[in-house]
Design a protein around this motif. Structure first.
Motif, PDB file in Angstrom:
ATOM      1  N   ASN A 112       7.612   1.801  52.931  1.00  0.00           N
ATOM      2  CA  ASN A 112       8.712   1.479  52.095  1.00  0.00           C
ATOM      3  C   ASN A 112       8.563   0.873  50.865  1.00  0.00           C
ATOM      4  O   ASN A 112       7.949  -0.116  50.660  1.00  0.00           O
ATOM      5  CB  ASN A 112       9.648   0.673  52.829  1.00  0.00           C
ATOM      6  CG  ASN A 112      10.218   1.353  54.068  1.00  0.00           C
ATOM      7  OD1 ASN A 112      10.452   2.637  54.438  1.00  0.00           O
ATOM      8  ND2 ASN A 112      10.214   0.465  55.230  1.00  0.00           N
ATOM      9  N   ILE A 113       8.793   1.660  49.770  1.00  0.00           N
ATOM     10  CA  ILE A 113       8.376   0.868  48.509  1.00  0.00           C
ATOM     11  C   ILE A 113       9.549   0.443  47.915  1.00  0.00           C
ATOM     12  O   ILE A 113      10.555   1.274  47.736  1.00  0.00           O
ATOM     13  CB  ILE A 113       7.714   2.099  47.612  1.00  0.00           C
ATOM     14  CG1 ILE A 113       6.613   2.808  48.525  1.00  0.00           C
ATOM     15  CG2 ILE A 113       7.154   1.483  46.269  1.00  0.00           C
ATOM     16  CD1 ILE A 113       6.031   3.858  47.684  1.00  0.00           C
ATOM     17  N   LEU A 114       9.543  -0.706  47.404  1.00  0.00           N
ATOM     18  CA  LEU A 114      10.685  -1.462  46.707  1.00  0.00           C
ATOM     19  C   LEU A 114      10.080  -1.372  45.135  1.00  0.00           C
ATOM     20  O   LEU A 114       9.365  -2.123  45.013  1.00  0.00           O
ATOM     21  CB  LEU A 114      10.923  -2.707  47.214  1.00  0.00           C
ATOM     22  CG  LEU A 114      12.058  -3.478  46.741  1.00  0.00           C
ATOM     23  CD1 LEU A 114      13.347  -2.750  46.701  1.00  0.00           C
ATOM     24  CD2 LEU A 114      12.528  -4.802  47.621  1.00  0.00           C
ATOM     25  N   ILE A 115      10.921  -1.000  44.371  1.00  0.00           N
ATOM     26  CA  ILE A 115      10.799  -1.171  43.014  1.00  0.00           C
ATOM     27  C   ILE A 115      12.074  -1.788  42.361  1.00  0.00           C
ATOM     28  O   ILE A 115      12.974  -1.553  42.357  1.00  0.00           O
ATOM     29  CB  ILE A 115      10.384   0.346  42.354  1.00  0.00           C
ATOM     30  CG1 ILE A 115       9.600   1.076  43.163  1.00  0.00           C
ATOM     31  CG2 ILE A 115      10.318   0.342  40.848  1.00  0.00           C
ATOM     32  CD1 ILE A 115       9.477   2.494  42.580  1.00  0.00           C
ATOM     33  N   VAL A 116      11.701  -2.889  41.521  1.00  0.00           N
ATOM     34  CA  VAL A 116      12.706  -3.714  40.703  1.00  0.00           C
ATOM     35  C   VAL A 116      12.192  -3.938  39.368  1.00  0.00           C
ATOM     36  O   VAL A 116      10.982  -3.910  38.991  1.00  0.00           O
ATOM     37  CB  VAL A 116      12.599  -4.987  41.495  1.00  0.00           C
ATOM     38  CG1 VAL A 116      13.429  -5.852  40.714  1.00  0.00           C
ATOM     39  CG2 VAL A 116      13.356  -5.065  42.769  1.00  0.00           C
ATOM     40  N   GLY A 117      13.184  -3.806  38.307  1.00  0.00           N
ATOM     41  CA  GLY A 117      12.804  -4.326  37.212  1.00  0.00           C
ATOM     42  C   GLY A 117      13.787  -3.438  36.119  1.00  0.00           C
ATOM     43  O   GLY A 117      14.803  -3.215  36.140  1.00  0.00           O
ATOM     44  N   SER A 118      12.722  -3.212  35.035  1.00  0.00           N
ATOM     45  CA  SER A 118      13.369  -2.552  33.748  1.00  0.00           C
ATOM     46  C   SER A 118      14.672  -1.687  33.755  1.00  0.00           C
ATOM     47  O   SER A 118      14.376  -0.667  34.525  1.00  0.00           O
ATOM     48  CB  SER A 118      12.260  -2.061  32.941  1.00  0.00           C
ATOM     49  OG  SER A 118      12.942  -0.910  32.006  1.00  0.00           O
TER      50      SER A 118
END
Lengths: 298, 319
Positions: free
Chosen positions: A41-47
């Motif tokens: 499970n990849i969690l991507i947060v940001g821009s």
């Protein structure tokens, strides 16, 4: 008497607790370490600027790799860098280099440049100025020029609209345009979308937008030093206002995270949705820019 | 229940006297359930206070910002160093902005709210109860982003056309907040007016007062503490409102030098900045300090409400 003693005691404890709390960052800060970047499970947060692109890429990736699940969240470049440094997410998206953000230790995280974004000054359609020199642009955004007639436009006050301080787009724009001068204190908005809306509806306004957002009939992009924003001009650095979109990982990217980033950099994504959404693929770039803004040819 | 207990036990009287009945157990269970809920809430509230306060104080303890300069400084320049290489953290423009929009909107909303409430309670109480009351309550529940969006698409262009300039600013914020807090103040004022006992009205009318004299000399005076509470509630809501204000106020961290110039509030700078700063940096710490100021202000509003709530101008009669 006893009641008073208890009261004093409670106040004393509260003050001591506050003193301890306010001098030990670890107690309340987000410094938990560390999950390895290997999970399914990849969690991507940001821009938020990169978010639509990553969302599209991840849904394409999930179709091809059905047992991986990727969730993409906004929150801003600062949030992305903070959380990837703390190890609470697998990928932190950022519009700026980690070394440009205070409080981030670039040694802890690994940079993956994934795309290039061009940023152009935009004005309301009523302004018939189609070209500005870099110096004029700088003078407008530092408040030295305040009327459009000084740059060949109508006699009308200039309304500067900025992005909120610390935003990635603003950092890239100011690094390329202001050359260390301080921006004029002006209205600030917190997203490309809001800026687009406000420039379209406010006569005499100027701001800057990432290339993917320059559309709509009530605003137009302005040439700088007679160069217009095109892919080719960015690739050979004739157009100066551009920056990288970054994906940061906590330590070396491994497993699914690594293969997702690899997928993102593949020709299919770069020539497909990256171009579609107004970004510029990395492969065509003939120059490199480092975190100090220094440009070298490849 | 009692009958079944008796049937199942061998020594019915002793058993039933010694053993806790199911009802008593339920009683205990209910009590411990509500007690643990209370403790949980207490812990949450305490943690929020501790968290916000201790994070807010870091700007002063760890980053060495002078608290006096923070509150009264007028230059907010958190990211780009000035010519001397210093960052400046002066929150005064935001504090002034917050107070301006709050006070102005309360000032405009209060007369409207009192008039509406008087109409609903004193003048047309049937009609008021049936139609106006549900409408006002509906207005209380509308999410603030809706108000903000209307402000951005209707109020701001209108101000721009009428007064020139960009349209963003304190005035736009005031108008949006005025609409937002009007239902809050109105419905609390209605409650305050209903709390005035009927014999006040009867007595005033009996000694020959006109309706207006009754309202002005008796009802409003008796309900003053309640109305003040309503106004302070409205102000607390206005002070803490972030989204709607952020959309129309322009968010320029400068001292407001006119109602039509872009300005900013504590909440608008806070919501804009929080995603762009990283945990542990000065820029992030000062935002927490702004949050602390907001928390202290809401405590302050609460204190005022409690203070006013203790006073009353109503005596229940029966000498």
């Amino acid at each position: 008497m006893k009641k008073n003693l208890i009261r004093i005691g409670i106040i004393l404890i509260a003050v001591l607790a506050l003193y301890y709390g306010s001098t030990h960052r670890g107690l309340t800060s987000n410094t938990v370490s560390s999950t390895h970047a290997t999970t399914k499970n990849i969690l991507i947060v940001g821009s938020t600027a990169l978010q639509p692109l990553v969302e599209k890429a991840s849904s394409m990736y999930e179709k091809e790799n059905p047992n991986t699940s990727i969730s993409v969240q906004g929150g801003g470049s600062g949030a992305g860098l903070t959380q990837v440094q703390a190890g609470s997410v697998q990928i932190g998206d950022s519009d700026i280099f980690a070394s440009q953000e205070e409080g981030i230790k670039p040694s802890k995280i690994v940079d993956h440049k994934v795309a290039v974004v061009g940023i152009a000054p935009v004005v309301n359609k009523d302004i018939n100025v189609s070209n500005l020199s870099m110096k004029q642009l700088r003078d407008i955004f530092t408040g030295k020029i305040t009327n459009w007639k000084d740059v060949g436009g109508p006699d009308m006050a200039i309304t500067v609209v900025n992005r909120s301080s610390g935003s990635g787009t603003r950092t890239v724009f100011e690094d390329s345009v202001l050359k260390g001068e301080t921006a004029v204190k002006a209205q600030e908005q917190d997203s490309n979308g809001t800026v687009q809306k406000i420039i379209s509806s406010t006569p005499g306004s100027i701001s800057y937008l990432a290339s993917g957002y320059i559309s709509g009939k009530n605003l137009r992009a302005v040439k700088v030093d007679n160069v217009s924003l095109t892919t080719e001009n960015i690739e050979n650095n004739k157009w100066k206002i551009w920056g990288y979109e970054h994906m940061y990982t906590h330590g070396k990217a491994e497993g699914q995270t690594a293969s997702f980033i690899k997928y993102f950099k593949s020709k299919k994504v770069q020539n497909g949705i990256v171009k579609e959404l107004g970004y510029i693929p990395l492969a065509g770039m003939k120059v490199d820019k480092n975190s100090q803004g220094k440009v070298t040819s490849k | 229940m009692a009958r079944r207990n008796k049937k199942n036990s061998q020594d019915p009287i002793k058993e039933s006297l010694l053993r806790k009945s199911i009802s008593a157990k339920k009683d205990m269970f209910g009590r411990s359930l509500s007690l643990s809920a209370l403790i949980l809430i207490g812990v949450v509230v305490f943690s929020i206070f501790f968290f916000v306060l201790s994070r807010g104080l870091m700007a002063f303890t760890l980053d060495g910002i002078n608290p006096f300069k923070f509150i009264f400084g007028t230059v907010w320049n958190p990211t780009t160093p000035d010519s001397n290489g210093n960052l400046q953290f002066g929150a005064f423009p935001m504090i002034v902005g917050s107070f301006l929009v709050t006070l102005l909107s309360a000032l405009v909303a209060t007369p409207f709210a009192i008039a509406t409430a008087l109409f609903m309670v004193e003048l047309q109480s049937n009609w008021g109860k049936k139609i106006m009351h549900p409408v006002v309550e509906l207005l209380v529940g509308i999410p603030s982003v809706v108000y903000g969006f209307i402000g951005l698409t209707v109020v701001v262009p209108l101000l721009r056309k009428t007064f020139g300039g960009s349209g963003f600013g304190i005035l736009a914020g005031t108008i949006v907040l005025f609409v937002m807090i009007l239902p809050t103040i109105t419905s609390l004022t209605v409650d305050a007016l209903r709390n005035v006992p009927n014999h006040y009205r009867e007595l005033a009318l009996a000694i020959g007062a006109t309706r207006w004299q009754m309202i002005y000399k008796v009802i409003l005076r008796a309900a003053t503490p309640g109305i003040l509470t309503a106004v302070v509630f409205g102000m607390a809501r206005a002070f803490g409102e972030a989204l709607a204000v952020q959309m129309v106020v322009g968010n320029a961290p400068i001292m407001p030098n006119g109602l039509l110039e872009s300005a900013s509030t504590l909440t608008s700078i806070l919501t804009q900045g929080i995603g762009n700063t990283s945990d542990g940096s000065v820029q992030n710490d000062v935002l927490w300090t702004l949050a602390t100021l907001l928390l202290i202000m809401s405590l302050f509003f609460n204190l005022i409400i409690r203070f006013i709530g203790k006073r009353t101008n109503i005596t229940q009669g029966g000498h």
